[in-house]
Scaffold this motif. Structure first.
Motif, PDB file in Angstrom:
ATOM      1  N   SER A  48       0.718  -1.054  -0.113  1.00  9.71           N
ATOM      2  CA  SER A  48       0.404  -0.330  -0.397  1.00  9.71           C
ATOM      3  C   SER A  48       0.861   1.665  -0.097  1.00  9.71           C
ATOM      4  CB  SER A  48      -1.065  -0.147   0.997  1.00  9.71           C
ATOM      5  OG  SER A  48      -1.995  -1.038   0.816  1.00  9.71           O
ATOM      6  N   TRP A  51       1.812   2.049  -3.895  1.00 12.32           N
ATOM      7  CA  TRP A  51       1.284   2.513  -4.264  1.00 12.32           C
ATOM      8  C   TRP A  51       0.906   3.955  -4.052  1.00 12.32           C
ATOM      9  CZ3 TRP A  51      -3.671   4.083  -3.303  1.00 12.32           C
ATOM     10  CH2 TRP A  51      -4.582   4.413  -4.192  1.00 12.32           C
ATOM     11  N   ASN A  55       1.408   7.246  -6.848  1.00 11.60           N
ATOM     12  CA  ASN A  55      -0.091   7.511  -7.429  1.00 11.60           C
ATOM     13  C   ASN A  55       1.146   9.531  -6.627  1.00 11.60           C
ATOM     14  OD1 ASN A  55      -0.986   6.337  -7.998  1.00 11.60           O
ATOM     15  ND2 ASN A  55      -2.747   6.074  -6.661  1.00 11.60           N
TER      16      ASN A  55
END
Length: 71
Positions: A48, A51, A55
């Protein structure tokens, strides 16, 4: 009479020992499960974080392009 009393005390001592061993083994299992859950969550959180970092990087690039386009 005395032998029966000693036998009862010994039986109680054995039962108490059994209960304590069961409780101890139960705690060991709980800690093992907790350790496994922590390891799995750490792996998921790592994914996570990667990610989210990717982003955020993409978002920063888009915002930078927008500010350059406005100027």
């Amino acid at each position: 009479m005395q032998d029966q009393r000693i036998a009862k005390i010994a039986a109680v001592a054995v039962n108490i020992t059994k209960v304590l061993i069961i409780i101890y083994l139960g705690f060991l299992e709980v800690f093992k499960i907790g350790k496994l859950i922590k390891e799995n969550l750490d792996a998921e959180l790592d994914i996570s974080r990667k990610w989210a970092s990717q982003n955020y990087s993409i978002l920063k690039k888009r915002l930078a392009k927008q500010t350059v386009a406005r100027v």
